[in-house]
Design a protein around this motif. Structure first.
Motif, short mmCIF file in Angstrom:
data_model
loop_
_atom_site.label_atom_id
_atom_site.label_comp_id
_atom_site.label_asym_id
_atom_site.label_seq_id
_atom_site.Cartn_x
_atom_site.Cartn_y
_atom_site.Cartn_z
N LYS A 1 1.09 5.40 -12.42
CA LYS A 1 1.97 4.67 -13.34
C LYS A 1 2.55 3.42 -12.65
CE LYS A 1 6.13 5.45 -16.14
NZ LYS A 1 7.10 4.76 -15.30
N ALA A 2 2.98 3.61 -11.42
CA ALA A 2 3.55 2.48 -10.68
C ALA A 2 2.50 1.40 -10.46
CB ALA A 2 4.09 2.98 -9.34
N MET A 3 1.29 1.85 -10.14
CA MET A 3 0.24 0.87 -9.92
C MET A 3 -0.09 0.12 -11.20
SD MET A 3 -3.66 1.14 -9.03
CE MET A 3 -4.55 -0.38 -9.16
N SER A 4 -0.12 0.85 -12.33
CA SER A 4 -0.44 0.21 -13.61
C SER A 4 0.55 -0.91 -13.91
CB SER A 4 -0.37 1.23 -14.76
OG SER A 4 -1.34 2.20 -14.58
N SER A 5 1.82 -0.71 -13.56
CA SER A 5 2.80 -1.77 -13.83
C SER A 5 2.50 -2.98 -12.95
CB SER A 5 4.23 -1.27 -13.63
OG SER A 5 4.45 -0.99 -12.29
N GLY A 6 1.99 -2.74 -11.74
CA GLY A 6 1.57 -3.84 -10.87
C GLY A 6 0.37 -4.57 -11.44
N VAL A 7 -0.58 -3.80 -11.96
CA VAL A 7 -1.79 -4.40 -12.55
C VAL A 7 -1.39 -5.28 -13.74
CG1 VAL A 7 -3.96 -3.91 -13.76
CG2 VAL A 7 -3.31 -2.54 -11.78
N GLU A 8 -0.47 -4.78 -14.57
CA GLU A 8 0.00 -5.56 -15.73
C GLU A 8 0.57 -6.90 -15.28
OE1 GLU A 8 -0.46 -5.04 -18.97
OE2 GLU A 8 -1.66 -3.35 -18.27
N LEU A 9 1.32 -6.87 -14.19
CA LEU A 9 1.93 -8.10 -13.66
C LEU A 9 0.86 -9.09 -13.18
CD1 LEU A 9 4.99 -8.57 -13.40
CD2 LEU A 9 4.85 -7.82 -11.03
N LEU A 10 -0.22 -8.54 -12.61
CA LEU A 10 -1.27 -9.41 -12.06
C LEU A 10 -2.25 -9.91 -13.11
CD1 LEU A 10 -2.24 -7.61 -8.72
CD2 LEU A 10 -1.06 -9.80 -8.99
N LYS A 11 -2.43 -9.13 -14.17
CA LYS A 11 -3.49 -9.43 -15.14
C LYS A 11 -3.53 -10.90 -15.60
CE LYS A 11 -5.08 -5.29 -17.51
NZ LYS A 11 -4.72 -4.32 -18.56
N MET B 1 -6.80 5.93 -15.02
CA MET B 1 -5.90 5.11 -14.20
C MET B 1 -6.48 4.85 -12.81
SD MET B 1 -2.01 6.09 -15.19
CE MET B 1 -2.05 7.79 -15.68
N LEU B 2 -7.08 5.89 -12.23
CA LEU B 2 -7.65 5.69 -10.89
C LEU B 2 -8.88 4.78 -10.95
CD1 LEU B 2 -7.40 8.93 -8.74
CD2 LEU B 2 -5.69 7.24 -9.26
N MET B 3 -9.65 4.90 -12.04
CA MET B 3 -10.81 4.00 -12.18
C MET B 3 -10.34 2.56 -12.30
SD MET B 3 -13.70 5.78 -12.14
CE MET B 3 -14.84 4.59 -12.79
N GLU B 4 -9.29 2.34 -13.10
CA GLU B 4 -8.76 0.97 -13.23
C GLU B 4 -8.22 0.50 -11.89
OE1 GLU B 4 -7.52 0.65 -17.92
OE2 GLU B 4 -6.01 1.31 -16.51
N ILE C 1 0.85 -1.20 0.00
CA ILE C 1 0.00 0.00 0.00
C ILE C 1 0.89 1.25 0.00
CG2 ILE C 1 -1.61 1.36 1.43
CD1 ILE C 1 -2.88 -1.34 2.28
N ASP C 2 1.89 1.26 0.87
CA ASP C 2 2.79 2.43 0.96
C ASP C 2 3.55 2.64 -0.36
OD1 ASP C 2 2.01 2.84 3.53
OD2 ASP C 2 3.74 1.86 4.45
N ALA C 3 3.96 1.52 -1.00
CA ALA C 3 4.70 1.64 -2.26
C ALA C 3 3.83 2.25 -3.35
CB ALA C 3 5.22 0.26 -2.68
N VAL C 4 2.53 1.92 -3.34
CA VAL C 4 1.62 2.53 -4.32
C VAL C 4 1.52 4.04 -4.05
CG1 VAL C 4 -0.78 2.65 -5.13
CG2 VAL C 4 0.28 0.42 -4.72
N ILE C 5 1.35 4.39 -2.79
CA ILE C 5 1.20 5.81 -2.44
C ILE C 5 2.47 6.58 -2.83
CG2 ILE C 5 0.87 7.45 -0.52
CD1 ILE C 5 -0.74 5.17 0.88
N LYS C 6 3.64 5.95 -2.64
CA LYS C 6 4.90 6.64 -2.96
C LYS C 6 5.29 6.48 -4.43
CE LYS C 6 6.80 6.03 1.68
NZ LYS C 6 7.57 5.04 2.43
N GLY C 7 4.56 5.70 -5.18
CA GLY C 7 4.87 5.52 -6.60
C GLY C 7 6.13 4.72 -6.84
N GLU C 8 6.41 3.73 -5.96
CA GLU C 8 7.64 2.95 -6.07
C GLU C 8 7.42 1.68 -6.91
OE1 GLU C 8 9.63 4.28 -1.79
OE2 GLU C 8 8.30 2.54 -1.85
#
Ligand code: B1M
Length: 213
Positions: free
Chosen positions: A67-77, A110-113, A8-15
């Protein structure tokens, strides 16, 4: 799931790298992708949306988180079943005809996704007819329109008229936004909601139907 709060913290910080690492560790340990998405990525992005609304976070930071979250979503998809990937509502989004501004629209997308919606992005300069076609084709529950120019705002009303004429108005909720748009304008043209920023757009979209949350 391991390291939930860290994710959660990594998403907030964009890591981005940290997000990928925690996700890979969890997938290897057998944590279901849906759990990682809901308890980590979406939970983090929901906080980002709230912080944006309360002006604790600003556009550049939100873009980094998104952007950071999107890369996580791609990994999970690939690990999500079709049902899980589209568990929430379906949204068609675009910037209205004549308007090429897309930074705000992309943030909303991005936020909706991030909140679990499936989003069909039509890009910019989208005609009323193209919106209508996309709603039909994707069986969308929500339409999101963005306009940044006072000269293109009337296209929102034209699009709503085209949707009514196509007999689709009862089956779709319409959310609008963009710097010159206001609540009063939204009421005047018969939209269902106005989002002053991307965070509130997600909150409003979730309120459209209880099963979107
Ligand atoms: Co343009 N531009 N621009 N521009 N541009 C504005 C909008 C303007 C206010 C600048 C100014 O004069 N002060 C002005 C509009 C004046 C008016 O109509 N009253 C203007 C103009 C005049 C123009 C041109 C006509 C300039 C020219 O060519 N003479 C031209 C038009 C082109 C066209 O669209 N046909 C033009 C072109 C451009 C660029 C291409 C250079 C570039 C766009 C690049 C791009 O988007 N890819 C650009 C930019 C960057 C801007 C400004 C500087 C920044 C816009 C932006 O991205 N903001 C802008 C001035 C400004 O706003 N300060 C300006 C950041 C973004 C995150 O905010 O989009 O508001 P925003 O999105 C927010 C909320 O509004 C909301 O959430 C977002 C995040 O919080 N939101 C939604 C947005 N959509 C939503 C949808 C929702 C819910 C919420 O639900 C679906």
């Amino acid at each position: 799931m391991d390291k939930t709060q860290e994710l959660i913290d990594a998403v907030i910080k964009g890591e981005e790298d940290k997000i990928k690492l925690i996700i890979m560790e969890n997938l290897s340990a057998g944590t279901p992708a849906k759990e990682i998405m809901d308890q980590g990525l979406i939970a983090g992005m929901n906080i980002v949306g709230e912080k944006m609304e309360s002006e604790e976070m600003f556009i550049p930071e939100v873009l980094m988180s998104a952007k950071a979250m999107s890369s996580g979503v791609e990994l999970l998809k690939p690990h999500l079943t079709e049902d899980e990937a589209s568990a929430s509502g379906k949204m068609v989004i675009g910037t209205v005809q004549g308007d090429l501004h897309d930074i705000g629209k992309n943030l909303v997308k991005m936020l909706m996704e991030g909140a679990g919606f499936t989003v069909f992005d039509l890009g910019t300069d989208v005609s009323p007819e193209a919106f209508v076609e996309a709603i039909k084709k994707n069986d969308a529950d929500i339409l999101g329109m963005s306009a940044l120019l006072t000269t293109t705002m009337p296209k929102m009303e034209e699009t709503i008229k085209a949707i009514s004429e196509a007999g689709l108005r009862d089956k779709i909720k319409i959310l609008i936004g963009g710097a010159p748009v206001t609540d009063e304008f939204s009421d005047k043209i018969g939209a269902d909601g106005y989002g002053p920023d991307a965070g509130s757009a997600v909150r409003i979209a979730k309120n459209f139907a209880p099963d979107y949350s």
